[in-house]
Design a protein around this motif. Structure first.
Motif, mmCIF file in Angstrom:
data_model
loop_
_atom_site.group_PDB
_atom_site.id
_atom_site.type_symbol
_atom_site.label_atom_id
_atom_site.label_comp_id
_atom_site.label_asym_id
_atom_site.label_seq_id
_atom_site.Cartn_x
_atom_site.Cartn_y
_atom_site.Cartn_z
ATOM 1 N N PHE A 1 19.505 -42.249 54.631
ATOM 2 C CA PHE A 1 18.128 -41.810 54.056
ATOM 3 C C PHE A 1 18.153 -41.569 52.522
ATOM 4 N N ASP A 2 17.203 -41.750 51.861
ATOM 5 C CA ASP A 2 17.194 -41.423 50.498
ATOM 6 C C ASP A 2 15.596 -40.418 50.440
ATOM 7 N N LEU A 3 15.879 -39.584 50.362
ATOM 8 C CA LEU A 3 14.859 -38.545 50.595
ATOM 9 C C LEU A 3 14.332 -37.706 49.089
ATOM 10 N N ASP A 4 13.083 -37.723 48.697
ATOM 11 C CA ASP A 4 12.841 -37.360 47.551
ATOM 12 C C ASP A 4 11.712 -36.325 47.916
ATOM 13 N N LEU A 5 12.103 -35.037 47.708
ATOM 14 C CA LEU A 5 11.394 -33.757 47.871
ATOM 15 C C LEU A 5 10.786 -33.320 46.433
ATOM 16 N N THR A 6 9.453 -33.614 46.290
ATOM 17 C CA THR A 6 9.085 -33.307 44.879
ATOM 18 C C THR A 6 7.273 -32.983 45.067
ATOM 19 N N PRO A 7 6.802 -32.103 44.139
ATOM 20 C CA PRO A 7 5.290 -31.826 44.335
ATOM 21 C C PRO A 7 4.739 -33.068 43.687
ATOM 22 N N ARG A 8 5.194 -33.937 42.899
ATOM 23 C CA ARG A 8 4.379 -34.897 42.316
ATOM 24 C C ARG A 8 4.236 -36.269 43.172
ATOM 25 N N MET B 1 16.808 -55.735 65.127
ATOM 26 C CA MET B 1 16.665 -54.713 64.183
ATOM 27 C C MET B 1 15.624 -53.517 64.430
ATOM 28 N N VAL B 2 14.436 -54.222 65.410
ATOM 29 C CA VAL B 2 13.431 -53.328 65.956
ATOM 30 C C VAL B 2 14.212 -52.395 66.981
ATOM 31 N N ALA B 3 14.854 -52.789 67.747
ATOM 32 C CA ALA B 3 15.545 -51.940 68.725
ATOM 33 C C ALA B 3 16.686 -51.006 68.280
ATOM 34 N N GLN B 4 17.318 -51.446 67.031
ATOM 35 C CA GLN B 4 18.020 -50.537 66.662
ATOM 36 C C GLN B 4 18.132 -50.913 64.854
ATOM 37 N N PRO B 5 17.210 -50.359 64.478
ATOM 38 C CA PRO B 5 17.248 -50.671 62.800
ATOM 39 C C PRO B 5 18.342 -49.995 61.992
ATOM 40 N N SER B 6 18.341 -50.458 60.909
ATOM 41 C CA SER B 6 19.407 -50.106 60.009
ATOM 42 C C SER B 6 18.854 -50.353 58.615
ATOM 43 N N GLY B 7 19.533 -49.854 57.615
ATOM 44 C CA GLY B 7 19.087 -49.877 56.118
ATOM 45 C C GLY B 7 18.971 -48.488 55.590
ATOM 46 N N VAL B 8 18.308 -48.469 54.256
ATOM 47 C CA VAL B 8 18.210 -47.067 53.794
ATOM 48 C C VAL B 8 16.817 -46.973 53.704
ATOM 49 N N LEU B 9 16.179 -45.828 54.243
ATOM 50 C CA LEU B 9 14.924 -45.277 54.397
ATOM 51 C C LEU B 9 14.417 -44.506 53.304
ATOM 52 N N ARG B 10 13.756 -44.980 52.290
ATOM 53 C CA ARG B 10 13.292 -43.871 51.333
ATOM 54 C C ARG B 10 12.090 -43.310 51.439
ATOM 55 N N VAL B 11 12.089 -42.211 51.466
ATOM 56 C CA VAL B 11 10.669 -41.351 51.820
ATOM 57 C C VAL B 11 10.531 -40.273 50.774
ATOM 58 N N SER B 12 9.325 -40.212 50.399
ATOM 59 C CA SER B 12 8.734 -38.947 49.354
ATOM 60 C C SER B 12 8.249 -38.033 50.441
ATOM 61 N N LEU B 13 8.699 -36.519 50.143
ATOM 62 C CA LEU B 13 8.151 -35.635 51.218
ATOM 63 C C LEU B 13 7.604 -34.225 50.375
ATOM 64 N N PRO B 14 6.644 -33.907 50.894
ATOM 65 C CA PRO B 14 6.233 -32.529 50.376
ATOM 66 C C PRO B 14 7.362 -31.334 50.550
ATOM 67 N N VAL B 15 7.679 -30.407 49.660
ATOM 68 C CA VAL B 15 8.925 -29.765 49.449
ATOM 69 C C VAL B 15 8.857 -28.693 50.643
ATOM 70 N N ASP B 16 7.853 -27.858 50.565
ATOM 71 C CA ASP B 16 7.898 -26.614 51.584
ATOM 72 C C ASP B 16 7.691 -27.069 53.037
ATOM 73 N N PHE B 17 6.760 -28.105 53.363
ATOM 74 C CA PHE B 17 6.571 -28.590 54.725
ATOM 75 C C PHE B 17 7.759 -29.047 55.141
ATOM 76 N N THR B 18 8.507 -29.822 54.298
ATOM 77 C CA THR B 18 9.923 -30.403 54.821
ATOM 78 C C THR B 18 10.887 -29.459 55.135
ATOM 79 N N VAL B 19 11.047 -28.572 54.060
ATOM 80 C CA VAL B 19 12.034 -27.468 54.234
ATOM 81 C C VAL B 19 11.834 -26.756 55.452
ATOM 82 N N THR B 20 10.659 -26.303 55.672
ATOM 83 C CA THR B 20 10.425 -25.502 56.806
ATOM 84 C C THR B 20 10.011 -26.080 58.306
#
Length: 289
Positions: A123-130, A86-105
């Protein structure tokens, strides 16, 4: 839990048909192996091995114990190997909260690169200011900018971004180009607060300037867009306004002056991270740092 280690040593002694062979396999001295097996026998209350000067043989209890222990040790070995894979080739869903503008740009190309390196991760990416609650919500990691989190969370610095002053060419043509920080008091300055203070330094001096403008906005993306639409001066990291700089919508103002550094953090609830999360944090630190 020491008996689990002794169980594994017992299996090695039996497989090697003696303490000398087991010592060569494990790197543990004969005397230590013998003492550990004796302690195991004492804990169980039964003799497991008949010891002679030339070899060891299983007792009836030892034979039963060996058959059970062999399976347990093998399962533990397989589990350890699986985690290594798994360390060499990990799998699964990575859930990340991200700042909107920095991420998009700025982060979007990095996310794409990381996804290409590890095709087993989704990937389950949540782009939100909160600011999501990492304790009660199912996020693996949050990427945040600004001040560090409370001591209840683990904040790992990824990069330090420097903010500069930017405005559109048309705004500067109409309103004039500021020559010093004090001139900003007479300009439209776009920030999260309607009125506030910008701290600027030129490498020698640090000056606090009271700034304000007509717009009160809680979105970095909208502030950036308003600046490109000739509505004022912004103080932002270059990484966030990279597109506008590239197409000429914005240009640097008073280039010798810059704002206080803004730190980018990877925030987690715990230090014990699954491979997918640790690899993601290490990847961003390498690229951003």
């Amino acid at each position: 839990m020491d008996f689990l280690n002794d169980m594994a040593l017992f299996v090695e002694v039996v497989k090697a048909k003696g303490f000398r062979g087991a010592s060569e396999v494990t790197g543990i001295p004969n005397s230590t192996l013998s003492r550990r097996i004796s302690l195991l026998e004492k804990a169980i209350g039964l003799r497991l091995l008949h010891r002679t000067t030339r070899k060891v043989e299983l007792t009836e209890a030892g034979q039963i114990y060996f058959e059970r222990c062999k399976r347990i040790v093998e399962e533990a070995r397989l589990a350890h190997e699986q985690l290594g894979e798994m360390v060499a080739q990990p799998s699964g869903v990575l859930r990340v909260s991200l700042p909107v503008d920095f991420t998009v740009t700025y982060l979007a190309p990095l996310l794409t690169e990381f996804a290409g390196l590890y095709p087993g991760i989704t990937f389950d990416l949540d782009l939100t200011p909160r600011r999501v609650d990492l304790v009660s919500e199912p996020f693996d990691v949050a990427i945040r900018m600004g001040e560090s989190e409370s001591s209840q969370l683990i904040a790992r610095p990824l990069a330090s971004l420097t903010s500069y002053l930017y405005a559109s060419p048309h705004y500067l043509e109409v309103s004039g180009v500021p020559d010093s920080p004090g001139d900003l008091e007479w300009h439209q300055c776009l920030s999260i607060q309607k009125a506030g203070t910008w701290e600027l330094n030129d490498g020698v001096r640090t000056i606090s300037v009271a700034v304000g403008g007509r717009f009160m906005v809680n979105s970095v993306g909208l502030i950036r867009r308003l600046a490109a639409l000739d509505q004022g001066i912004v103080l932002m990291p270059e990484e966030i306004v990279a597109n506008e700089l590239g197409n000429g919508q914005l240009c640097r103002v008073m280039p010798e002056w810059k704002g206080a550094p803004m730190t980018v953090y990877a925030v987690t609830e715990t230090r014990l991270l699954p491979a997918k999360t640790q690899l993601f944090i290490d990847f961003l630190r390498a690229r951003l740092g």
